[in-house]
Design an enzyme around this catalytic site. Structure first.
Site, mmCIF file in Angstrom:
data_model
loop_
_atom_site.group_PDB
_atom_site.id
_atom_site.type_symbol
_atom_site.label_atom_id
_atom_site.label_comp_id
_atom_site.label_asym_id
_atom_site.label_seq_id
_atom_site.Cartn_x
_atom_site.Cartn_y
_atom_site.Cartn_z
ATOM 1 N N LYS A 292 78.838 39.966 9.239
ATOM 2 C CA LYS A 292 80.016 40.111 10.084
ATOM 3 C C LYS A 292 80.129 38.834 10.920
ATOM 4 O O LYS A 292 79.398 38.632 11.885
ATOM 5 C CB LYS A 292 79.910 41.337 10.992
ATOM 6 C CG LYS A 292 81.188 41.548 11.783
ATOM 7 C CD LYS A 292 81.212 42.888 12.475
ATOM 8 C CE LYS A 292 82.584 43.196 13.051
ATOM 9 N NZ LYS A 292 83.152 42.146 13.888
ATOM 10 N N CYS B 3 58.566 25.793 53.061
ATOM 11 C CA CYS B 3 57.818 25.084 54.094
ATOM 12 C C CYS B 3 58.704 24.262 55.016
ATOM 13 O O CYS B 3 58.212 23.697 55.996
ATOM 14 C CB CYS B 3 56.745 24.189 53.469
ATOM 15 S SG CYS B 3 57.411 22.735 52.650
ATOM 16 N N CYS C 101 60.467 19.283 46.657
ATOM 17 C CA CYS C 101 60.021 19.517 48.025
ATOM 18 C C CYS C 101 58.977 18.447 48.317
ATOM 19 O O CYS C 101 58.048 18.233 47.538
ATOM 20 C CB CYS C 101 59.398 20.910 48.120
ATOM 21 S SG CYS C 101 58.296 21.110 49.522
ATOM 22 N N CYS D 113 52.928 22.639 51.481
ATOM 23 C CA CYS D 113 53.880 23.696 51.138
ATOM 24 C C CYS D 113 53.152 24.857 50.471
ATOM 25 O O CYS D 113 52.545 24.690 49.414
ATOM 26 C CB CYS D 113 54.951 23.138 50.211
ATOM 27 S SG CYS D 113 56.099 24.404 49.626
HETATM 28 S S1 IVH Z 1 86.601 43.292 6.443
HETATM 29 C C1 IVH Z 1 89.697 46.599 6.362
HETATM 30 N N1 IVH Z 1 84.518 41.698 6.393
HETATM 31 O O1 IVH Z 1 85.563 42.040 11.806
HETATM 32 C C2 IVH Z 1 88.545 45.762 6.745
HETATM 33 N N2 IVH Z 1 85.746 41.875 8.419
HETATM 34 O O2 IVH Z 1 86.831 44.812 13.069
HETATM 35 C C3 IVH Z 1 88.932 44.427 7.177
HETATM 36 N N3 IVH Z 1 84.894 40.437 10.221
HETATM 37 O O3 IVH Z 1 88.951 41.658 12.370
HETATM 38 C C4 IVH Z 1 87.832 43.571 7.659
HETATM 39 N N4 IVH Z 1 83.266 39.540 9.074
HETATM 40 O O4 IVH Z 1 87.659 39.560 11.923
HETATM 41 C C5 IVH Z 1 85.528 42.209 7.137
HETATM 42 N N5 IVH Z 1 82.673 40.293 6.179
HETATM 43 C C6 IVH Z 1 83.675 40.792 6.923
HETATM 44 C C7 IVH Z 1 83.888 40.404 8.257
HETATM 45 C C8 IVH Z 1 84.932 40.978 8.989
HETATM 46 C C9 IVH Z 1 83.890 39.559 10.236
HETATM 47 C C10 IVH Z 1 85.766 40.736 11.376
HETATM 48 C C11 IVH Z 1 87.226 40.608 11.100
HETATM 49 C C12 IVH Z 1 87.864 41.882 11.536
HETATM 50 C C13 IVH Z 1 86.765 42.557 12.296
HETATM 51 C C14 IVH Z 1 86.780 44.039 11.952
#
Ligand code: IVH
Length: 681
Positions: free
Chosen positions: A128, A422, A437, A443
């Site tokens: 993510k 101090c 210091c 100190c």
């Molecule tokens: S899929 C319907 N894959 O996470 C699903 N999102 O809350 C659509 N994000 O706004 C998202 N890495 O900006 C997907 N490998 C990934 C991701 C990803 C980051 C972010 C994306 C999205 C948020 C989801």
């Protein structure tokens, strides 16, 4: 071409060839992560293309790599309605949430006859990315529009800015569909972020608090020439509208996007069932700090798209996917105060007192602000809401203020003029970052820190003498210098807080044992500035007695391994100070007599050679191996370079071993080291 004039067709062909070559290099660099030419060579190709296009402006096409930066600054971004909405993901934090997610999906798919009773659901697991979601619209293979997510239905048109990202192809490769909306994330690598902030600071411009904010700020520039100078990247993870053949699985779709020339991150995995989801999560949580970009969790997606369709959506989030988040590494909290702390050498450190905040798995209440310049640079003020970061095992850090939430009248930090402990003047020498210091051992704060240092494991190693007792001993005036320690008696110790007779006896016994420290431990314990553990050891080995070290002039000191003018002068200054000589004398009077570290003797078979130790040896401890190498006249260094003679590698040797292999440095195991010590070969 013999008449020197090229026909239009020839020019067209050359232009085409250059454009393809440049795009291929972009692709190699950003998608395959395997560049084959230098930046200079790349720039040269671009210059050639630019020159030729200038001669034939009518032949310029929008997908030419020269056309990434173009157009005038905008007054505002236009709105774009997404052909297919950009949804978000549900979040999960606990393993139980993931078990429930998998069970729900398995039950639904079994009921729909899409999954056998004993089959596990197949998922694509991905990073993510902690950046900004973007939708890229390609028509007939050409990038025609790029838009931010906005509210999911309507975003902002950032086409001119996105075109400047070299990881975003202006033209798709291979067999592309008529219309394709690619969904993915724009982000900044941490190394690029650090370099950008350094450059921003040098120019006196805005410092960004993290790569995500830097990416967002860079993408929301109305002038694409500014975005072009920011090191933004893109990773594709999904799609919106497709006119043409549809993919069948998430895994297949990602491979397809890759074939079309889009960057897709390789940290993904095709896995089955909840256990493997949790394993992937644990693995990525470990790998996280080593990735070049920030991730805030992982995403699991049901792999089969027909199954995704059956599962459908709840509100704005899909039922077939979930974001499994890592504990936050950044939180905001109130900066209640900035206090200054006095260190062993008088160094004054501003410390942020924070409203307790849970971040990166621990509750943080304090964070060092390092020095005056650092506080200025970050411009954090008492009363500010600040961003606190704790990544991995790294110590917590105040990243910066949330300027929007600054209360009126919040004042900049000023270094106090006097030591809070101090009252002596605080001084900051020109060219130095630290303020000090000037009270030295007058100190109490410096005295306490010096004592703590002196009794530490690598110095006199006196167990049972902690911070609380040292505070009491110094505050009561019972201990004014290190030497006073050796006059402590059980009867008086039992009068201090939380001191039972047994602990007092143990402590006195430990102090007694410390009357015979090794010379190097004693030298280290004295807390001479610039004299760390290694220098203390080298001094002990070289001079063999405390008296000899005290008598040594600058020249004699410079003859010691790794001692340069700064260290030599600091040692001279220390022993020139009457007060310090008195303390040493008092120590001797109290019966402290250092044992002499074994001086190199016999054949110095390793003289002139430098060894590096890494990993755990089967029988020798690190200290033992070091001692034997030194005794044979060799040097032990902490890092591998071309000058290293041997690397001695044991179990679980790390990067030092890899580096030795890269540099072609000879590698020994313990047996090899022992043979070397015995006969020098
Ligand atoms: S899929 C319907 N894959 O996470 C699903 N999102 O809350 C659509 N994000 O706004 C998202 N890495 O900006 C997907 N490998 C990934 C991701 C990803 C980051 C972010 C994306 C999205 C948020 C989801």
């Amino acid at each position: 071409m013999s008449d020197g004039k090229e026909s239009a067709a020839d020019v067209q062909e050359t232009l085409q060839r250059l454009r393809e070559e440049i795009s291929a290099h972009n692709h190699r660099y950003y998608v395959l992560d395997a560049p084959v030419i230098s930046d200079a060579k790349y720039d040269e190709l671009m210059a050639q293309l630019q020159a030729l296009e200038q001669l034939h402006p009518d032949m310029i096409v929008p997908e030419s790599p020269t056309q990434r930066v173009g157009g005038a600054p905008l007054a505002a971004f236009d709105s774009v309605r997404h052909a297919v909405p950009m949804r978000s993901l549900g979040n999960a934090f606990e393993p139980d949430d993931i078990l429930a997610f998998d069970k729900r999906i398995a039950d639904t798919l079994r009921a729909a006859g899409m999954l056998g009773q004993d089959q596990a659901v197949e998922y694509m697991a991905e990073c993510k990315f902690d950046g900004l979601a973007i939708s890229l619209r390609y028509e007939n293979g050409l990038l025609v529009q790029a838009a931010t997510r906005g509210d999911g239905q309507v975003g902002e048109d950032v086409t001119s800015n996105i075109r400047t990202l070299r990881s975003v192809p202006l033209k798709l490769r291979g067999d592309f569909p008529e219309v394709l909306e690619v969904r993915g994330e724009v982000l900044m690598y941490r190394s690029d972020f650090d370099a950008l902030n350094q450059a921003q600071q040098a120019r006196g411009e805005k410092i960004f608090v993290n790569p995500r904010n830097a990416a967002a700020g860079s993408l929301r520039q109305l002038d694409p020439r500014i975005t072009a100078r920011r090191p933004l990247r893109f990773f594709a993870y999904g799609w919106g509208q497709i006119q043409g053949d549809q993919p069948q699985t998430q895994a297949g779709a990602l491979e397809w996007l890759e074939r079309l020339g889009l960057p897709v991150n390789s940290e993904r995995a095709l896995i089955k069932g909840a256990d493997q989801l949790l394993e992937y999560y644990a693995r990525m949580n470990e790998r996280r700090a080593g990735l070049p970009f920030d991730i805030d969790g992982v995403v699991y997606k049901v792999n089969a798209l027909d199954a995704q369709e059956v599962l459908g959506y709840v509100a704005r989030a899909p039922r077939f996917a979930v974001a499994h988040k890592f504990p936050a590494q950044e939180e905001t909290t109130l900066l209640m105060d900035i206090e200054v702390q006095v260190g062993r050498t008088g160094a004054i450190t501003p410390v942020a007192r924070l409203k307790p905040v849970f971040v990166g798995g621990v509750t943080v209440t304090n964070a060092t602000l390092h020095n005056e310049d650092e506080v200025r640079r970050k411009d954090v003020r008492v009363g500010d809401t600040v961003i606190v970061r704790r990544a991995g095992d790294v110590i917590p850090e105040v990243v910066g203020p949330v300027i929007e939430l600054r209360p009126e009248g919040a004042e900049s930090f000023v270094m106090p003029a006097a030591c809070p402990v101090c009252g002596s003047a605080i001084q900051r020498l020109e060219g130095e970052a630290v303020s000090r210091c000037t009270g030295d051992l007058f100190c109490p704060a410096q005295r306490k820190q010096s004592l703590l240092h002196a009794v530490g494991r690598k110095a006199l190693d006196i167990e049972g003498l902690g911070e609380r007792l040292i505070d009491q001993l110094v505050d009561s005036g019972r201990i004014r210098s290190l030497a006073d320690l050796f006059t402590l008696r059980v009867e008086e110790l039992v009068l201090f807080d939380r001191m039972g007779r047994k602990s007092a006896e143990n402590l006195v016994a430990a102090i007694d044992k410390a009357r015979h420290p090794s010379l190097r431990a004693l030298l280290f314990a004295l807390g001479i500035r610039q004299v760390g553990e290694t220098t203390a050891r080298d001094l002990a080995l070289h001079f063999g007695s405390l008296d000899a070290v005290m008598q040594a002039d600058e020249e004699a000191l410079l003859a010691v391994n790794d001692v340069g003018p700064v260290v030599a002068s600091s040692i001279r200054q220390f022993f020139a100070e009457a007060h310090n000589r008195e303390v040493v004398q008092a120590l001797l009077d109290a019966g402290v007599s250092p044992t002499v570290d074994a001086a190199p003797s016999g054949r110095l078979v390793l003289s002139g050679r430098t060894l590096v130790l890494t990993g755990t040896l089967p029988t020798l401890t690190r200290d033992e191996a070091t001692r034997r190498i030194l005794a044979a006249g060799g040097k032990v260094s902490g890092s591998v370079s071309k000058k290293t003679s041997y690397v001695v590698a044991g179990e679980e040797a790390g990067t030092k071993l890899t580096k030795a292999q890269d540099l072609g440095v000879a590698i020994l195991d313990e047996a090899g080291l022992i043979a070397l010590l015995e006969n020098g070969r």
